[in-house]
Design a protein around this motif. Structure first.
Motif, PDB file in Angstrom:
ATOM      1  N   LEU A 116      25.579  56.425  45.551  1.00  0.00           N
ATOM      2  CA  LEU A 116      25.267  56.491  44.360  1.00  0.00           C
ATOM      3  C   LEU A 116      26.396  55.799  43.559  1.00  0.00           C
ATOM      4  N   GLN A 139      27.754  52.071  55.523  1.00  0.00           N
ATOM      5  CA  GLN A 139      28.985  53.366  54.708  1.00  0.00           C
ATOM      6  C   GLN A 139      29.301  54.079  53.791  1.00  0.00           C
ATOM      7  N   THR A 162      27.034  56.325  50.256  1.00  0.00           N
ATOM      8  CA  THR A 162      26.457  57.164  49.887  1.00  0.00           C
ATOM      9  C   THR A 162      25.463  56.876  49.159  1.00  0.00           C
ATOM     10  N   HIS A 212      28.636  40.309  61.625  1.00  0.00           N
ATOM     11  CA  HIS A 212      27.488  40.825  61.476  1.00  0.00           C
ATOM     12  C   HIS A 212      26.728  39.959  62.016  1.00  0.00           C
ATOM     13  N   GLY A 249      33.787  52.475  45.409  1.00  0.00           N
ATOM     14  CA  GLY A 249      33.989  51.434  45.404  1.00  0.00           C
ATOM     15  C   GLY A 249      33.248  50.060  45.071  1.00  0.00           C
ATOM     16  N   PHE A 255      36.364  36.498  61.280  1.00  0.00           N
ATOM     17  CA  PHE A 255      37.597  36.351  61.155  1.00  0.00           C
ATOM     18  C   PHE A 255      38.972  36.631  62.153  1.00  0.00           C
ATOM     19  N   GLU A 300      29.920  36.126  57.585  1.00  0.00           N
ATOM     20  CA  GLU A 300      29.729  37.356  57.599  1.00  0.00           C
ATOM     21  C   GLU A 300      29.928  37.851  59.113  1.00  0.00           C
ATOM     22  N   ARG A 356      21.763  50.817  49.981  1.00  0.00           N
ATOM     23  CA  ARG A 356      23.165  50.045  50.648  1.00  0.00           C
ATOM     24  C   ARG A 356      23.124  48.519  51.459  1.00  0.00           C
ATOM     25  N   ASP A 412      37.936  46.964  48.998  1.00  0.00           N
ATOM     26  CA  ASP A 412      37.854  48.023  49.425  1.00  0.00           C
ATOM     27  C   ASP A 412      39.983  47.482  50.167  1.00  0.00           C
ATOM     28  N   ALA A 460      31.816  43.411  47.394  1.00  0.00           N
ATOM     29  CA  ALA A 460      32.745  42.369  46.461  1.00  0.00           C
ATOM     30  C   ALA A 460      33.015  40.878  47.657  1.00  0.00           C
TER      31      ALA A 460
HETATM   32  C1  LIG Z   1      31.427  58.220  53.222  1.00  0.00           C
HETATM   33  C2  LIG Z   1      31.157  57.323  52.280  1.00  0.00           C
HETATM   34  C3  LIG Z   1      30.789  57.681  51.392  1.00  0.00           C
HETATM   35  C4  LIG Z   1      30.291  56.468  49.988  1.00  0.00           C
HETATM   36  N1  LIG Z   1      29.694  56.609  48.841  1.00  0.00           N
HETATM   37  C5  LIG Z   1      30.055  55.450  47.901  1.00  0.00           C
HETATM   38  C6  LIG Z   1      29.233  55.844  46.793  1.00  0.00           C
HETATM   39  O1  LIG Z   1      28.326  56.834  46.629  1.00  0.00           O
HETATM   40  N2  LIG Z   1      29.649  54.779  45.932  1.00  0.00           N
HETATM   41  C7  LIG Z   1      30.177  53.985  46.367  1.00  0.00           C
HETATM   42  O2  LIG Z   1      30.614  52.520  45.279  1.00  0.00           O
HETATM   43  N3  LIG Z   1      31.177  53.636  46.869  1.00  0.00           N
HETATM   44  C8  LIG Z   1      31.320  53.905  47.706  1.00  0.00           C
HETATM   45  N4  LIG Z   1      31.953  54.194  48.981  1.00  0.00           N
HETATM   46  C9  LIG Z   1      33.325  52.910  49.224  1.00  0.00           C
HETATM   47  C10 LIG Z   1      31.985  52.151  49.437  1.00  0.00           C
HETATM   48  O3  LIG Z   1      30.977  51.926  50.465  1.00  0.00           O
HETATM   49  C11 LIG Z   1      33.058  50.927  49.632  1.00  0.00           C
HETATM   50  O4  LIG Z   1      34.191  50.931  48.118  1.00  0.00           O
HETATM   51  C12 LIG Z   1      32.567  49.375  49.435  1.00  0.00           C
HETATM   52  O5  LIG Z   1      31.288  49.384  50.530  1.00  0.00           O
HETATM   53  C13 LIG Z   1      33.173  48.252  49.413  1.00  0.00           C
HETATM   54  O6  LIG Z   1      33.223  47.310  49.573  1.00  0.00           O
HETATM   55  P1  LIG Z   1      33.829  45.977  50.209  1.00  0.00           P
HETATM   56  O7  LIG Z   1      32.741  44.140  49.763  1.00  0.00           O
HETATM   57  O8  LIG Z   1      34.949  45.783  49.692  1.00  0.00           O
HETATM   58  O9  LIG Z   1      33.940  46.097  51.319  1.00  0.00           O
HETATM   59  P2  LIG Z   1      32.872  46.391  52.718  1.00  0.00           P
HETATM   60  O10 LIG Z   1      31.370  47.085  52.190  1.00  0.00           O
HETATM   61  O11 LIG Z   1      33.778  47.051  53.597  1.00  0.00           O
HETATM   62  O12 LIG Z   1      32.040  45.229  53.451  1.00  0.00           O
HETATM   63  C14 LIG Z   1      33.191  44.447  53.942  1.00  0.00           C
HETATM   64  C15 LIG Z   1      32.393  43.533  55.023  1.00  0.00           C
HETATM   65  O13 LIG Z   1      33.776  42.472  55.912  1.00  0.00           O
HETATM   66  C16 LIG Z   1      32.996  42.403  56.723  1.00  0.00           C
HETATM   67  N5  LIG Z   1      34.009  41.908  57.927  1.00  0.00           N
HETATM   68  C17 LIG Z   1      35.582  42.351  57.739  1.00  0.00           C
HETATM   69  N6  LIG Z   1      36.438  42.272  58.706  1.00  0.00           N
HETATM   70  C18 LIG Z   1      35.741  41.402  58.585  1.00  0.00           C
HETATM   71  C19 LIG Z   1      36.423  39.956  60.059  1.00  0.00           C
HETATM   72  N7  LIG Z   1      37.083  39.855  60.423  1.00  0.00           N
HETATM   73  N8  LIG Z   1      35.466  39.005  59.540  1.00  0.00           N
HETATM   74  C20 LIG Z   1      34.295  38.616  58.938  1.00  0.00           C
HETATM   75  N9  LIG Z   1      34.069  39.358  58.480  1.00  0.00           N
HETATM   76  C21 LIG Z   1      34.337  40.881  58.757  1.00  0.00           C
HETATM   77  C22 LIG Z   1      31.927  43.529  56.925  1.00  0.00           C
HETATM   78  O14 LIG Z   1      31.134  43.565  58.475  1.00  0.00           O
HETATM   79  C23 LIG Z   1      31.493  43.797  55.627  1.00  0.00           C
HETATM   80  O15 LIG Z   1      30.157  43.678  55.635  1.00  0.00           O
HETATM   81  C24 LIG Z   1      31.758  55.454  49.660  1.00  0.00           C
HETATM   82  C25 LIG Z   1      32.417  55.066  51.351  1.00  0.00           C
HETATM   83  C26 LIG Z   1      32.687  56.155  52.111  1.00  0.00           C
HETATM   84  C27 LIG Z   1      33.009  55.892  53.980  1.00  0.00           C
END
Ligand SMILES: Cc1cc2nc3c(=O)[nH]c(=O)nc-3n(C[C@H](O)[C@H](O)[C@H](O)COP(=O)(O)OP(=O)(O)OC[C@H]3O[C@@H](n4cnc5c(N)ncnc54)[C@H](O)[C@@H]3O)c2cc1C
Length: 387
Positions: free
Chosen positions: A46, A42, A44, A34, A276, A118, A32, A94, A264, A13
């Motif tokens: 898919l 975190q 699967t 990390h 997500g 942050f 970021e 991923r 998320d 996202a």
């Molecule tokens: C067990 C499991 C299985 C899943 N399987 C699937 C699947 O098969 N298909 C699917 O579509 N979705 C799946 N999901 C959900 C999917 O992983 C998330 O919806 C997706 O990663 C969300 O993307 P995002 O960019 O919103 O957040 P994230 O991928 O969580 O990225 C957030 C980023 O922000 C960074 N961050 C956090 N706090 C800070 C801070 N304070 N300062 C700087 N950086 C920070 C983190 O390090 C991370 O890199 C699964 C989730 C779980 C738990």
């Protein structure tokens, strides 16, 4: 340092939001916490073919295998085959996928700062710990793409998502019934309120589950491994453990005058599957565009709230109702539901209208197919108001 838009979190996202802010003319910074993009994983992995299109990367070395459909197992062991007419989804790596998205954002002019966390914000600037040093960075608009725990959301006093599931998974050698089909396991002993899965790729599978909060997820994973189907296909050993939460149900508000949440952090996750990536990408593109315009004082962030809810709000709402209804089913009800799905006419309907990103389409067809009374008997009155 001064930016028009600062994006916190380089997950899918965050990368997409940053890319779209830059495309729309904003000087954009992506931070970021990390040292490495996409790690720890975190997920699967898919994702639907539509999700990859939405992320503007339909091919790449992140694709591990292709998925055509699913075998769904009732608590009593009945199997229903949900057969897709063509390839419906991919199993992806991923780490490589997230990096590809960030590279694509960098190509559009986004600056990236790794190992930069942050920690808070004040008028016109954010505070970070960057490579161990406290710093301040000026930015007009802040996008919180920082995942389920969203520190940005907390700092902006935005409300939390409605519900959180706990997920657990590992990778292991596995001989699936068919490598182009994922396996879904239902039952209150295995995954109360949700389901378990085995997602195959290259002689391995990601075996896991998500469940309502309560007893530790590991206890349920042990039970899933003893499930007769899983036990007959699992070849022992475990690698790549994943433990993570899944937010369901977006909060009432996802933007203030200067901050918006996406992915998320904003609960933009399909309540029927926990996926997500697709919803996050749809909303991130809107977020980036609106943030860029707002940073130039052309409109405000309330436009983001309106636009993303118009795009996917209804689907998420219906998804939440389906999630709640299915989550209440007893094992007997689940057995009945799987037998119902196994009827030839319903299986045909699933092949024709099954869409993992928009399950409401299939549900609507199901209700119109003359099965409304049976569905209301199974799921209760909530179903009456669905469509
Ligand atoms: C067990 C499991 C299985 C899943 N399987 C699937 C699947 O098969 N298909 C699917 O579509 N979705 C799946 N999901 C959900 C999917 O992983 C998330 O919806 C997706 O990663 C969300 O993307 P995002 O960019 O919103 O957040 P994230 O991928 O969580 O990225 C957030 C980023 O922000 C960074 N961050 C956090 N706090 C800070 C801070 N304070 N300062 C700087 N950086 C920070 C983190 O390090 C991370 O890199 C699964 C989730 C779980 C738990």
């Amino acid at each position: 340092m001064k930016y028009d838009v600062i994006v916190v979190g380089a997950g899918p996202a965050g990368a997409m939001a940053a890319k779209y802010a830059a495309i729309n003319g904003a000087r954009t910074l992506l931070i970021e916490e990390h040292a490495s993009i996409g790690s720890p994983v975190q997920c699967t992995g898919l994702v639907s073919t539509k999700a990859l299109l939405e992320c503007e990367c339909s091919e790449g070395n992140f694709i591990l295998s292709k998925i055509r459909g699913a075998f769904v197992y009732s608590p009593s062991g009945e199997e229903v085959c949900v057969r897709g007419k063509d390839i419906k989804a991919y199993v992806i790596d991923r780490k490589i996928f997230d990096r590809t998205l960030v590279e694509s954002a960098v190509d559009k002019g986004v600056n990236v700062l790794m190992r930069t966390r942050f920690i808070g914000m004040d008028a016109g600037k954010i505070s970070v710990i960057s490579n161990g040093e406290k710093k301040e960075i000026e930015g007009n608009v802040i996008i919180g793409a920082d995942g389920i725990q969203s520190v940005v959301g907390r700092a902006a006093a935005l409300p939390k998502c409605k519900k959180f599931l706990s997920g657990i998974q590992f990778e292991a050698p596995y001989i699936p019934k068919d490598p182009e089909y994922v396996e879904i396991f239902t039952g209150n002993e295995i995954a109360p309120g949700f389901f378990g899965w085995a997602v195959p790729f290259s002689g391995m599978a990601r075996i896991g589950l998500a469940k309502d909060p309560g007893l530790p997820a590991i206890k349920y994973l042990e039970k899933l491994l003893k499930h007769p189907i899983v036990a007959s296909r699992y070849r022992g050993g475990r690698t790549e453990h994943v433990v993570g939460g899944i937010p369901l149900g977006p909060p009432q508000k996802t933007a203030t005058d200067r901050v918006l949440l996406v992915g998320d952090a904003a609960g933009q996750v399909k309540p029927t599957s926990g996926g997500g990536v697709y919803m996050g990408a749809v909303c991130a593109k809107i977020a980036g565009e609106v943030a860029a315009k707002t940073s130039r004082k052309e409109g405000g962030l309330s436009e983001y709230e309106k636009k993303w809810r118009n795009a996917v709000g209804k689907e998420l709402e219906i998804g939440m109702l389906i999630h709640k209804s299915i989550g209440k089913l007893t094992n007997d009800n689940l057995n009945e539901f799987v037998s119902f799905l196994n009827k030839p006419d319903i299986r045909e309907l699933m092949t024709e209208y099954g869409d993992m990103d928009h399950p409401s389409v299939f549900m609507q067809k199901l209700i119109l197919s003359g099965n409304k009374m049976q569905l209301i008997k199974l799921f209760g009155v909530a179903f009456k108001t669905l469509f």
